[in-house]
Design an enzyme around this catalytic site. Structure first.
Site, PDB file in Angstrom:
ATOM      1  N   ASP A 162       0.819  -1.209   0.000  1.00 35.48           N
ATOM      2  CA  ASP A 162       0.000   0.000   0.000  1.00 35.48           C
ATOM      3  C   ASP A 162       0.863   1.273   0.000  1.00 35.48           C
ATOM      4  O   ASP A 162       1.931   1.302   0.609  1.00 35.48           O
ATOM      5  CB  ASP A 162      -0.853  -0.053   1.270  1.00 35.48           C
ATOM      6  N   ASP A 220      -6.204  -6.475  -2.170  1.00 35.94           N
ATOM      7  CA  ASP A 220      -6.651  -6.295  -0.786  1.00 35.94           C
ATOM      8  C   ASP A 220      -8.104  -5.830  -0.751  1.00 35.94           C
ATOM      9  O   ASP A 220      -8.654  -5.351  -1.755  1.00 35.94           O
ATOM     10  CB  ASP A 220      -5.728  -5.258  -0.124  1.00 35.94           C
ATOM     11  N   MET A 221      -8.726  -5.902   0.413  1.00 31.77           N
ATOM     12  CA  MET A 221     -10.115  -5.458   0.600  1.00 31.77           C
ATOM     13  C   MET A 221     -10.280  -5.227   2.089  1.00 31.77           C
ATOM     14  O   MET A 221     -10.420  -6.178   2.849  1.00 31.77           O
ATOM     15  CB  MET A 221     -11.036  -6.579   0.099  1.00 31.77           C
ATOM     16  N   ASN A 222     -10.206  -3.952   2.499  1.00 29.78           N
ATOM     17  CA  ASN A 222      -9.984  -3.675   3.912  1.00 29.78           C
ATOM     18  C   ASN A 222     -11.180  -3.189   4.712  1.00 29.78           C
ATOM     19  O   ASN A 222     -10.993  -2.552   5.749  1.00 29.78           O
ATOM     20  CB  ASN A 222      -8.854  -2.646   4.041  1.00 29.78           C
ATOM     21  N   CYS A 269      -6.529 -10.910  -0.356  1.00 26.36           N
ATOM     22  CA  CYS A 269      -6.277 -10.418   0.991  1.00 26.36           C
ATOM     23  C   CYS A 269      -7.490  -9.587   1.380  1.00 26.36           C
ATOM     24  O   CYS A 269      -8.078  -8.918   0.534  1.00 26.36           O
ATOM     25  CB  CYS A 269      -5.010  -9.550   0.962  1.00 26.36           C
ATOM     26  N   ASP A 320      -3.324 -10.770   9.106  1.00 28.49           N
ATOM     27  CA  ASP A 320      -2.436  -9.640   9.408  1.00 28.49           C
ATOM     28  C   ASP A 320      -1.607  -9.933  10.647  1.00 28.49           C
ATOM     29  O   ASP A 320      -0.664  -9.193  10.953  1.00 28.49           O
ATOM     30  CB  ASP A 320      -3.259  -8.369   9.654  1.00 28.49           C
TER      31      ASP A 320
HETATM   32  C1  DGJ Z   1      -4.161  -5.044   5.009  1.00 25.70           C
HETATM   33  C2  DGJ Z   1      -3.262  -6.151   4.609  1.00 25.70           C
HETATM   34  O1  DGJ Z   1      -3.630  -7.331   5.247  1.00 25.70           O
HETATM   35  C3  DGJ Z   1      -1.826  -5.759   4.927  1.00 25.70           C
HETATM   36  O2  DGJ Z   1      -0.969  -6.824   4.643  1.00 25.70           O
HETATM   37  C4  DGJ Z   1      -1.479  -4.550   4.116  1.00 25.70           C
HETATM   38  O3  DGJ Z   1      -1.503  -4.858   2.747  1.00 25.70           O
HETATM   39  C5  DGJ Z   1      -2.439  -3.423   4.446  1.00 25.70           C
HETATM   40  N1  DGJ Z   1      -3.810  -3.844   4.292  1.00 25.70           N
HETATM   41  C6  DGJ Z   1      -2.186  -2.239   3.560  1.00 25.70           C
HETATM   42  O4  DGJ Z   1      -3.118  -1.273   3.709  1.00 25.70           O
END
Ligand code: DGJ
EC number: 3.2.1.22
Length: 741
Positions: free
Chosen positions: A368, A479-481, A527, A549
């Site tokens: 990121d 990713d997808m946060n 992720c 994480d």
């Molecule tokens: C969440 C991921 O699990 C991390 O490894 C990392 O890529 C962060 N997002 C970056 O924002």
């Protein structure tokens, strides 16, 4: 032949190498389930299994057959509202408000092999491995709906894949308020439900509880399969262990809201339902349209949990994972996230990449923060263009520099998300998933893009393709946060708002499909804040997933162990990170951190430029060791030996064994040391009883049967440091086991 049909009695018997699944057309075209379990002989009829005895106070199908009572019949795909009071497999709301249907058996087809589904990830049989597909057609005259129940038998992995398909041949629209993928009515309730639950950073811990009367369910309404509950579930006889006992596995090839449910009814039958979560779901089925459910993978063995995991791992490798990568060894990577977070420039990154090359690492992954002006997590999602302050010569130039070092290059994207501070939001505020005139809820300071809109998927495809072309990317971390909230699309009419969650996931799949088709050699790692979307839908496109994480080696043991029940180790992204660990503050040795991460797709996630030289030397040795044994670690048969989910939870051990039983690696991990401890023996599994083996290159040889049954007395003889490590907290002992020539 895997599918046996008795035309006279209308009995369908699906046989795998070791299991049988039998159902029959009952009165009034109702499909009754007769048996699922260990293989039984094919016979023309199993009439004795179709229960029909008059039960008091229960509705009958009609006046002429008082003993045909739907609530007492084990069914294949049950309706609602007509006398079966258990939860149904589907529900259809019609124009007049009625929810009743009367689907009756019409005909069947058998086709060789297995076609992929369109628009959804699905199983396949590209290698002619003997798969056969049965399609059973049912019709409801009043609505003119057709229902297809699909069953594919994969004989050699003891797997049956089910799905359903609704077709509207009528002239009015209906709404599917539930359309599950599979229903299995088991004749008793003597099972333990085994689920994999947790939270962010504590994903997929195993929980085992006996079934009880009533409904028990595991689900997600978060828009992703979620870290809280995983779609993989098992039903095991109470005496089932790793090595023996009956156990069913159920998993859904889907990444959105799911439901895994078991209902134990008044007669102690257990109804299993698996599919898209009916909560907040409704699909408007117009005349001429079809609705295909995701697929559900069903598997059974009498040989315990470990066998189930192994047959599933074999099945996924052959019939689900992107064939281009299923057996391809995964590169050892270094990821800059925990090393730099958002604080980097090209020089800092190149320093890490150069050091990685020196250590033998094969790929540099830029996480990121490389795009827009993303110096923190408030900004720039949606704008996939290089941040000129961090990478002044552009991402393409930076990628060239990494490639010139002889490393592969990987890049992080979070395609489904939007920051309010972005060019994309300023230009297209309507692309945000939100309900008009209501507040939109932020998560990690970001918002969700409306992936149910084709234009959004197209935009991301264009933006990502441009970057991939410019960088000649080798790998993408997708990713997808955050979870989905305000699930409403301003691009859809009123009567389709309950479709949004599913349409969103279909949009995600479409983008994956287009990217993996255009760039077949790019390795994808999925992720979602770590392991929040660790499921079979993702596995179809992305052979790897970031497991969690939480990179603390000790926490990782439970996470990777729990994950291993339903997913192969090659799927588990596993990295060595710095100590004290970012998530737990715990200090563990570099050896233990690697011994844990080796059992996955291995890498490093720390600032290797700041390591003392002695540690760098150890890393170099670790990388060389992993390269030598990578295929075994990633694709060997996994055997779980000591579990942290059982006993006092202080010791874990497991091992991987190659197909020929010539090479194996086991590892034992101890959490806390105990004074004056009992003598220790390490038992092994999966070896050839008649072969002799050496351990860690020592002179002594042992027969496989001895190692498996008598075990190995653990003393300090394995290497000069073992005694110390064995006694210490968070220690690990590795056993490289090789057959003597
Ligand atoms: C969440 C991921 O699990 C991390 O490894 C990392 O890529 C962060 N997002 C970056 O924002």
């Amino acid at each position: 032949m895997a599918i046996h049909i008795d035309e006279t009695n209308q009995v369908f018997h699906l046989q795998t190498d070791h299991t049988s699944y039998v159902f029959q057309v009952l009165a009034h075209g109702v499909l009754g389930q007769l048996y699922y379990g260990k293989q039984i002989h094919v016979r023309p009829s199993y009439a004795n299994l179709a229960r029909r005895e008059l039960k008091n106070s229960m509705p009958a199908y009609d006046l002429t057959e008082p003993d045909f009572q739907l609530d007492a019949i084990k069914q294949e795909y049950a309706a609602t509202g007509t006398g079966d009071f258990r939860r149904p497999a589907y529900q259809v709301t019609q124009a007049d408000g009625s929810r009743l249907t009367d689907f009756r058996y019409d005909h069947y087809e058998v086709v060789q092999g297995k076609q992929r589904l369109t628009g959804l990830p699905s199983t396949f049989d590209d290698t002619d491995d003997g798969a056969e597909t049965l399609i059973v057609h049912l019709t409801d005259d009043l609505t003119q709906l057709d229902l297809e129940l699909n069953y594919t038998v994969f004989p050699h992995q003891d797997v049956i894949v089910r799905s359903a398909n609704f077709k509207n041949h009528g002239v009015t629209s209906v709404t599917l308020n539930a359309a599950l993928s599979a229903q299995v009515d088991l004749p008793d309730d003597r099972y333990d439900l085994v689920q994999f639950s947790g939270s962010w950073s504590r994903e997929r811990h195993m929980i085992r509880t006996p079934l009880r009367s009533g409904i028990q369910l595991i689900d997600s309404v978060r828009g992703s399969s979620s870290p809280q509950q995983n779609p993989f579930m098992m039903l095991a006889r109470p005496d089932t262990t790793e090595d023996a006992g009956g156990v069913f596995g159920f998993n859904l090839v889907y990444s959105g809201n799911f439901l895994d449910q078991v209902e134990v009814d008044q007669y102690a039958t257990s109804r299993v339902l698996v599919g898209i979560n009916p909560a907040d779901f409704g699909w408007h089925l117009r005349p001429g349209a079809t609705f295909q459910t995701p697929e559900c993978v069903l598997s059974y063995t009498t040989d315990g949990f470990n066998q189930l995991s192994q047959q599933l791992a074999d099945f996924y490798a052959q019939h689900l994972v992107n064939a281009n990568f299923a057996k391809r060894e995964r590169p050892i990577l270094v990821n800059n996230w925990e090393a730099t977070y958002f604080d980097f420039d090209d020089q800092k990154l190149l320093g890490i990449a150069k050091k990685a090359k020196d250590l033998g690492i094969e790929m540099f992954v830029l996480d990121d923060g490389w795009f827009g002006h993303r110096d923190d997590d408030h900004t720039s999602l949606g704008d996939w263009v290089t941040d000129p302050h961090k990478l002044p010569k552009g991402i393409g130039h930076f990628a060239d520099q990494v490639h010139d070092l002889g490393l592969q290059f990987g890049l992080w994207f979070e395609p489904e998300m939007l920051s309010l501070d972005s060019q994309m939001y300023r230009t297209h505020p309507e692309w945000l998933l939100h309900t008009p005139q209501r507040r939109a809820t932020p998560g990690r300071n970001q918002f969700v893009l409306d992936f149910s809109r084709q234009i959004v998927v197209d935009n991301l495809f264009e933006q990502m393709s441009k970057v991939i072309d410019e960088t000649h990317l080798d790998y993408i971390k997708w990713d997808m946060n955050r979870y989905m909230t305000e699930v409403f699309s301003t691009g859809l009419p009123v009567d389709q708002q309950l479709e949004v969650s599913h349409r969103y996931i279909l949009g995600v799949y479409q983008l994956y499909e287009r990217l993996t088709s255009r760039y077949p050699d790019v390795l994808f790692e999925s992720c979602a804040s770590g392991g929040g979307r660790f499921d079979l839908g993702m596995m179809y496109y992305a052979p790897q997933a970031w497991t969690s994480d939480d990179t603390d080696a000790i926490e990782r043991l439970k996470i990777q162990l729990g994950t291993s029940y339903g997913y192969p180790q090659s799927m588990m992204g596993a990295h060595v990170s710095a100590v004290p660990n970012e998530q737990t503050g715990r200090i563990t040795s570099l050896a233990t951190r690697a011994n844990v991460a080796y059992f996955g797709a291995f890498g490093y996630e720390l600032d290797i430029t700041k390591m003392p030289e002695e540690e760098a030397e150890i890393v170099k040795e670790q990388v060389a060791f992993y390269k030598q044994h990578r295929s075994l670690y990633q694709f060997g048969k996994l055997y779980r030996i000591d579990s942290l989910f059982e006993g006092d939870g202080n010791v874990m051990s497991w091992m991987v064994v190659d197909d020929k039983q010539d090479h194996a690696i086991a590892c034992r991990y101890q959490l806390l040391s105990r004074p004056n401890a009992p003598y220790l023996r390490q038992y092994f599994k999966g070896l050839d009883p008649d072969k002799q083996y050496r351990i860690n290159g020592g002179d002594a040889t042992y027969y496989g049967d001895e190692l498996m049954n008598a075990g190995l007395f653990l003393t300090k003889v394995f290497d000069e440091t073992a005694a110390v490590k064995q006694l210490a907290d968070f220690s690990s002992q590795r056993f490289v086991i090789d057959a003597v020539e």
